[in-house]
Enzyme design. Structure first.
Site, mmCIF file in Angstrom:
data_model
loop_
_atom_site.group_PDB
_atom_site.id
_atom_site.type_symbol
_atom_site.label_atom_id
_atom_site.label_comp_id
_atom_site.label_asym_id
_atom_site.label_seq_id
_atom_site.Cartn_x
_atom_site.Cartn_y
_atom_site.Cartn_z
ATOM 1 N N TYR A 138 0.825 -1.218 0.000
ATOM 2 C CA TYR A 138 0.000 0.000 0.000
ATOM 3 C C TYR A 138 0.859 1.268 0.000
ATOM 4 O O TYR A 138 0.384 2.339 -0.326
ATOM 5 C CB TYR A 138 -0.939 0.032 1.208
ATOM 6 C CG TYR A 138 -1.989 -1.059 1.207
ATOM 7 C CD1 TYR A 138 -2.228 -1.823 0.074
ATOM 8 C CD2 TYR A 138 -2.739 -1.316 2.338
ATOM 9 C CE1 TYR A 138 -3.180 -2.828 0.079
ATOM 10 C CE2 TYR A 138 -3.703 -2.316 2.353
ATOM 11 C CZ TYR A 138 -3.920 -3.073 1.216
ATOM 12 O OH TYR A 138 -4.861 -4.057 1.219
ATOM 13 N N LYS A 189 3.281 -15.296 2.398
ATOM 14 C CA LYS A 189 3.183 -16.029 1.125
ATOM 15 C C LYS A 189 4.612 -16.355 0.707
ATOM 16 O O LYS A 189 5.073 -16.004 -0.391
ATOM 17 C CB LYS A 189 2.455 -15.125 0.109
ATOM 18 C CG LYS A 189 2.104 -15.797 -1.187
ATOM 19 C CD LYS A 189 0.931 -16.752 -1.091
ATOM 20 C CE LYS A 189 0.681 -17.410 -2.425
ATOM 21 N NZ LYS A 189 -0.197 -18.591 -2.327
ATOM 22 N N ASP A 221 -3.178 -18.010 1.715
ATOM 23 C CA ASP A 221 -4.336 -18.674 1.098
ATOM 24 C C ASP A 221 -4.889 -19.750 2.026
ATOM 25 O O ASP A 221 -6.119 -19.891 2.200
ATOM 26 C CB ASP A 221 -3.979 -19.247 -0.287
ATOM 27 C CG ASP A 221 -2.621 -19.928 -0.335
ATOM 28 O OD1 ASP A 221 -1.847 -19.788 0.633
ATOM 29 O OD2 ASP A 221 -2.324 -20.604 -1.341
ATOM 30 N N ASP A 245 -5.451 -6.802 5.956
ATOM 31 C CA ASP A 245 -6.650 -6.071 5.530
ATOM 32 C C ASP A 245 -7.748 -7.078 5.187
ATOM 33 O O ASP A 245 -8.890 -6.988 5.654
ATOM 34 C CB ASP A 245 -6.255 -5.241 4.290
ATOM 35 C CG ASP A 245 -7.334 -4.272 3.857
ATOM 36 O OD1 ASP A 245 -8.389 -4.220 4.509
ATOM 37 O OD2 ASP A 245 -7.109 -3.566 2.854
ATOM 38 N N ASP A 249 -11.061 -8.540 7.836
ATOM 39 C CA ASP A 249 -12.469 -8.398 7.460
ATOM 40 C C ASP A 249 -13.161 -9.753 7.423
ATOM 41 O O ASP A 249 -14.310 -9.887 7.840
ATOM 42 C CB ASP A 249 -12.593 -7.726 6.081
ATOM 43 C CG ASP A 249 -12.771 -6.228 6.207
ATOM 44 O OD1 ASP A 249 -12.367 -5.669 7.258
ATOM 45 O OD2 ASP A 249 -13.308 -5.594 5.269
#
Ligand code: NAD
Length: 357
Positions: A138, A189, A221, A245, A249
């Protein structure tokens, strides 16, 4: 203990008022607690033409902790970007170097039916996601759009973490795990990304300082899958900005209503901004319908993480649990046969439960 109160917009003032009533009870009992209120978000724009007015930022900087409601609303949607309420939030995070976002996903057994998963999979769920908030893809440079050698337009971003950045957030994860179930799962990852390989090495190296915490690693994942398959396997999850992020959620939905979930954003010294994860809910603002419990639970987190009073945090959380056990429900957590109470009445119930000790 000096607290900055930033009610914000929409339901913000209504829900923050109930959390302030909790602070009043504690102050009446003799806790040395002071607070001051300043406008933020759309309210900041209305008052001073700025979503983070200088006086608001100065108060936040001078306080030990910040308790916020929520910002935003349709009234402000047409403003230029730098005047929009969300900019106030991004700026305060940056100005205070709030790099660690803590989001508990806790499902009270009384609310198991409100989750989208089977009650047996989530009843008693209590996990904490620690998300890095100021780095990663980001913020990485370079980023932008360009034409490639074939003349096609392409977009690109840069994923980026330094070892100190990883260690700083991993330390928050280890420390949090120490105060809970002593298990930390680092999500990355590392089978694909160089940034993640470095992340995993840095977290593993730091683990030597925390022999009492059991560290595991999981690919993002798989973590996304495990969160819906068997979420109770986790205690604390630590991860980067983008993975956090998405996973935070996902985890918030396990816990049923958005009106129940608090959050903290901390700096390196443990000073923090505390807010419910939900937004300003303009559809129910001013109607005494909003659930104030996420904000009251945010105040509990404030005592635990910034004010070194875990005993008070426990007490507030016990009071919330007590009112749920009594069957008190705002609309967002009510089943078809429940009697629905308003924001203020829910605050009354929490205050009464707190006074009972
Ligand atoms: P929202 O979280 O405000 O509302 C989503 C839904 O959940 C609505 O139906 C709302 O009524 C309900 N809801 C939210 N909080 C509730 C509560 N405490 N009790 C009962 N029901 C509740 O999200 P949105 O509608 O997408 O956004 C509204 C505004 O909030 C926008 O301007 C958005 O930018 C802003 N926002 C702010 C924050 C923040 O301040 N951190 C976070 C998210 C969205």
């Amino acid at each position: 203990m000096r607290i900055a109160i930033l009610p914000g917009d929409g339901v913000g003032p209504e829900i923050v008022a109930q959390a302030v009533r909790v602070l009043e009870v504690l102050r009446e009992e003799g806790l040395t607690l002071t607070w001051q209120t300043e406008p933020m978000g759309g309210a900041g724009y209305d008052a001073a033409g700025d979503p983070l007015p200088p006086a608001t930022l100065a108060l936040a900087q001078a306080s030990d902790a910040i308790l916020m409601g929520a910002v935003g609303g349709p009234k402000y949607d047409a403003l230029p970007r730098d005047k929009r309420p969300e900019q106030g939030l991004l700026r305060i995070r940056k100005a205070l170097s709030l790099f660690a976002n803590l989001r508990p996903a806790l499902l009270y057994p009384e609310l198991a039916a409100a989750s989208s998963l089977k009650p047996e999979a989530v009843s008693g769920l209590d996990i904490l996601i620690v998300r890095e908030l100021t780095g990663d893809i980001y913020f990485g440079q370079p980023r932008g759009r360009r034409r490639n050698a074939q003349g096609d337009e392409e977009g690109f971003d840069t994923m980026h973490y330094s070892v100190p950045e990883v260690q700083r957030i991993a330390r928050v994860g280890f420390e949090a795990a120490r105060k809970r179930g002593r298990r930390l799962c680092s999500v990355d990852k590392a089978n694909v990304l160089d940034t993640s390989i470095l992340w995993r090495e840095a977290v593993t190296a730091l683990a030597k300082e925390y022999p009492d915490v059991e560290l595991s690693h999981m690919y993002v994942d798989n973590a996304a899958m495990q969160l819906v398959r068997n979420p109770k396997q986790f205690d604390v999850i630590v991860t980067g900005n983008m993975f956090g992020d998405i996973l935070s959620d996902e985890a918030s939905m396990l816990a049923g209503s958005i009106g129940m979930l608090p959050s903290a954003s901390l700096d390196a010294a443990g000073k923090g901004l505390y807010e419910p994860i939900h937004g300003s809910a303009p559809d129910i603002a001013g109607q005494d319908k909003a659930n104030p419990l996420a904000t009251i639970l945010s105040a509990a987190m404030m005592f635990r993480y910034s004010l070194a009073r875990a005993d008070i945090a426990d007490r507030i959380e016990r009071a919330v649990r007590g009112v749920l056990a009594q069957g008190q429900r705002t609309g967002d957590i009510a089943g078809p046969r429940d009697k629905v109470v308003g924001t203020r009445a829910m605050g009354d119930a929490v205050v009464a439960a707190l006074r009972q000790r």
